[in-house]
Design an enzyme around this catalytic site. Structure first.
Site, PDB file in Angstrom:
ATOM      1  N   ASP A 264       0.816  -1.218   0.000  1.00 24.66           N
ATOM      2  CA  ASP A 264       0.000   0.000   0.000  1.00 24.66           C
ATOM      3  C   ASP A 264       0.849   1.268   0.000  1.00 24.66           C
ATOM      4  O   ASP A 264       0.668   2.153  -0.833  1.00 24.66           O
ATOM      5  CB  ASP A 264      -0.902   0.050   1.244  1.00 24.66           C
ATOM      6  CG  ASP A 264      -1.917  -1.075   1.259  1.00 24.66           C
ATOM      7  OD1 ASP A 264      -2.302  -1.543   0.170  1.00 24.66           O
ATOM      8  OD2 ASP A 264      -2.321  -1.487   2.361  1.00 24.66           O
TER       9      ASP A 264
ATOM     10  N   ARG B 285      -0.193   5.354  17.823  1.00 23.14           N
ATOM     11  CA  ARG B 285      -0.548   6.331  16.792  1.00 23.14           C
ATOM     12  C   ARG B 285      -0.155   7.761  17.133  1.00 23.14           C
ATOM     13  O   ARG B 285       0.417   8.460  16.297  1.00 23.14           O
ATOM     14  CB  ARG B 285      -2.046   6.252  16.456  1.00 23.14           C
ATOM     15  CG  ARG B 285      -2.507   4.897  15.914  1.00 23.14           C
ATOM     16  CD  ARG B 285      -1.529   4.303  14.959  1.00 23.14           C
ATOM     17  NE  ARG B 285      -1.984   3.092  14.301  1.00 23.14           N
ATOM     18  CZ  ARG B 285      -1.164   2.191  13.776  1.00 23.14           C
ATOM     19  NH1 ARG B 285       0.152   2.345  13.882  1.00 23.14           N
ATOM     20  NH2 ARG B 285      -1.633   1.135  13.161  1.00 23.14           N
TER      21      ARG B 285
ATOM     22  N   ASP C  99      -7.612   3.949  13.113  1.00 23.04           N
ATOM     23  CA  ASP C  99      -6.281   4.539  13.008  1.00 23.04           C
ATOM     24  C   ASP C  99      -6.267   5.855  12.229  1.00 23.04           C
ATOM     25  O   ASP C  99      -5.547   6.782  12.577  1.00 23.04           O
ATOM     26  CB  ASP C  99      -5.314   3.528  12.388  1.00 23.04           C
ATOM     27  CG  ASP C  99      -4.980   2.416  13.376  1.00 23.04           C
ATOM     28  OD1 ASP C  99      -5.020   2.687  14.591  1.00 23.04           O
ATOM     29  OD2 ASP C  99      -4.683   1.294  12.942  1.00 23.04           O
TER      30      ASP C  99
ATOM     31  N   SER D  55      -5.719  -8.857   8.803  1.00 18.63           N
ATOM     32  CA  SER D  55      -5.099  -7.544   8.862  1.00 18.63           C
ATOM     33  C   SER D  55      -4.466  -7.430  10.244  1.00 18.63           C
ATOM     34  O   SER D  55      -5.148  -7.581  11.258  1.00 18.63           O
ATOM     35  CB  SER D  55      -6.158  -6.458   8.668  1.00 18.63           C
ATOM     36  OG  SER D  55      -5.626  -5.217   9.075  1.00 18.63           O
TER      37      SER D  55
HETATM   38  N1  ARG Z   1      -8.912  -2.525  16.742  1.00 20.71           N
HETATM   39  C1  ARG Z   1      -7.630  -2.154  17.170  1.00 20.71           C
HETATM   40  C2  ARG Z   1      -7.546  -0.661  17.373  1.00 20.71           C
HETATM   41  O1  ARG Z   1      -8.324   0.036  16.833  1.00 20.71           O
HETATM   42  C3  ARG Z   1      -6.530  -2.675  16.295  1.00 20.71           C
HETATM   43  C4  ARG Z   1      -6.438  -2.111  14.921  1.00 20.71           C
HETATM   44  C5  ARG Z   1      -5.382  -2.861  14.212  1.00 20.71           C
HETATM   45  N2  ARG Z   1      -5.036  -2.319  12.971  1.00 20.71           N
HETATM   46  C6  ARG Z   1      -4.880  -3.100  11.897  1.00 20.71           C
HETATM   47  N3  ARG Z   1      -4.474  -2.560  10.805  1.00 20.71           N
HETATM   48  N4  ARG Z   1      -5.140  -4.364  11.938  1.00 20.71           N
HETATM   49  O2  ARG Z   1      -6.722  -0.180  18.072  1.00 20.71           O
END
Ligand code: ARG
Length: 405
Positions: free
Chosen positions: A21, A101, A130, A181
């Site tokens: 990506d 983040r 995110d 993912s």
């Molecule tokens: N649900 C979790 C969060 O929002 C993990 C997100 C994980 N990201 C990913 N690209 N799989 O913090």
């Protein structure tokens, strides 16, 4: 006659992972927005070769590439405060992805300032948390910066991206597509999508990477003593002084061997969607259990109870991308104050998926065997009980009389 000066292109700082990506994004940002791309790869304790990633970014055409190891900052400034707050979103998820983040956003903003870039780009999609965490954190740190999220804008499938890469001369290493993912850092591994979207399906073995199946874990337990000072782990077992990064790594390894720290739950995303999430976070689970247990020994009843509410609110703020908000800062200051006497040792037993606290001691313990004991040496004044109960129950007695039907 003076020659017309070459047009200066604006710069964009791209959070670059080295994957498909963000590799495609380098070219796409050049073509679609006519920008010079500065790629930034940040290590927060995930596996993978950072140098290889930035080399690829340059090969693709980034004018600059940074490889930054931010693991220690992550541990000190994000994991530390989260642990002091026993931060668990919905009482369950230790927030590994969420709290990385704001740090990544901060590093990107710093580089944008240094490089004079007007744009920041990241590879988040439109359905997750995110994107919100990045965009809001960047805005909180520098509201002038413009944000581009290529994957939120373009409509390309994975196959389209591979085709785009071929046609546009983007060297990519196409790996076998992972059925999930995932996101990883030193505080935990997140795993979603694929078969996991069936909320009733037990996660297949291959959904887990950090932890052995508790069924296959050793038949004998392992004990680990965690030493705390001011609410922060400072050592393990005989080692009374260790860097927190090493403590977290060690507990991920030990806990993983015993199948500890697996989480499987339904989670409320901040974009309104419920999702099924799998986490592996042995160190986080061990340390939060141990830390909270020690707090039960050293905090007063009202402080412990009040703090629980603060912890929940703080966890929600961290999840919802509001780490850099005045409320989160104020709550962290409150939590810090509560940690003054959170010092001592907690013994945790790791056994087939569980991390159970089996002992604790503290120089500031409020646990007094002389008061607690039912055996000899009791110095609790038994005669006071009756009078106390009279006063304690007085309001209810009064209500009962006044409201008698
Ligand atoms: N649900 C979790 C969060 O929002 C993990 C997100 C994980 N990201 C990913 N690209 N799989 O913090």
């Amino acid at each position: 006659m003076a020659s017309r000066s070459k047009k200066v292109r604006d710069k964009v700082v791209l959070a670059y992972s080295g994957g498909l990506d963000t590799s495609v994004a380098i070219r796409w940002l050049q073509q679609k927005y006519d920008l010079e791309v500065i790629a930034v790869s940040i290590n927060v304790g995930q596996p993978g070769d950072l140098q290889e990633a930035v080399d690829r970014a340059v090969e693709i055409g980034a004018v600059q590439a940074y490889a930054i190891d931010a693991t220690d900052d992550f541990v000190k400034d994000y994991i530390g405060p989260s642990l002091k707050a026993n931060a668990l979103y919905m009482g369950t998820y230790p927030l590994a992805t969420a709290i990385a983040r704001p740090l990544i956003a901060k590093i990107m903003v710093d580089i944008a300032k240094k490089e004079g870039a007007k744009y920041i780009a990241h590879g988040c999609t439109a359905k997750g948390n995110d994107q919100v965490r990045f965009d809001v954190s960047i805005a909180a740190l520098d509201p002038e910066l413009k944000i581009i999220a290529p994957m939120r804008e373009w409509v390309m499938t994975r196959e389209d991206e591979i085709e785009y890469a071929r046609q546009n001369d983007v060297p990519i290493k196409v790996k076998k597509e992972c059925p999930y993912s995932t996101d990883e850092n030193i505080w935990g591994r997140s795993c979603e999508c694929g078969i996991l979207e069936d909320a009733m399906a037990e996660p297949p073995k291959d959904a887990y990477e950090w932890t052995v199946d508790p069924e296959d874990a050793p038949d004998s337990p392992e004990y680990v003593d965690v030493h705390f000072r001011k609410g922060v782990p400072v050592g393990l077992d005989k080692k009374k002084r260790m860097p927190l990064t090493d403590i977290v790594k060690k507990l991920n390894q030990l806990g993983g061997e015993h199948g500890c720290g697996r989480v499987d739950h339904i989670e409320d995303r901040l974009v309104g969607i419920k999702s099924r999430e799998i986490y592996e976070c042995p160190a986080a689970v061990i340390l939060i259990n141990a830390h909270r247990d020690l707090e039960k020994m050293v905090l007063t009843k009202d402080l412990f109870s009040y703090k629980r509410g603060v912890e929940q609110r703080f966890s929600e703020l961290a999840y919802d991308g509001l780490w850099f908000s005045p409320l989160a800062e104020a709550l962290m200051a409150f939590v810090d104050k509560t940690q003054e006497f959170v010092e001592g040792t907690v013994r945790v037993k790791l056994y087939k998926g569980s991390a159970t606290v089996v002992g604790r001691s503290s120089p500031h313990s409020l646990y007094d065997t002389g008061l607690a004991t039912y055996a000899d040496g009791d110095h609790f004044d038994h005669r006071s009980a009756e009078g106390f109960i009279y006063v304690w129950g007085l309001p209810l007695r009064t209500v009962a009389k006044a409201q008698k039907k």
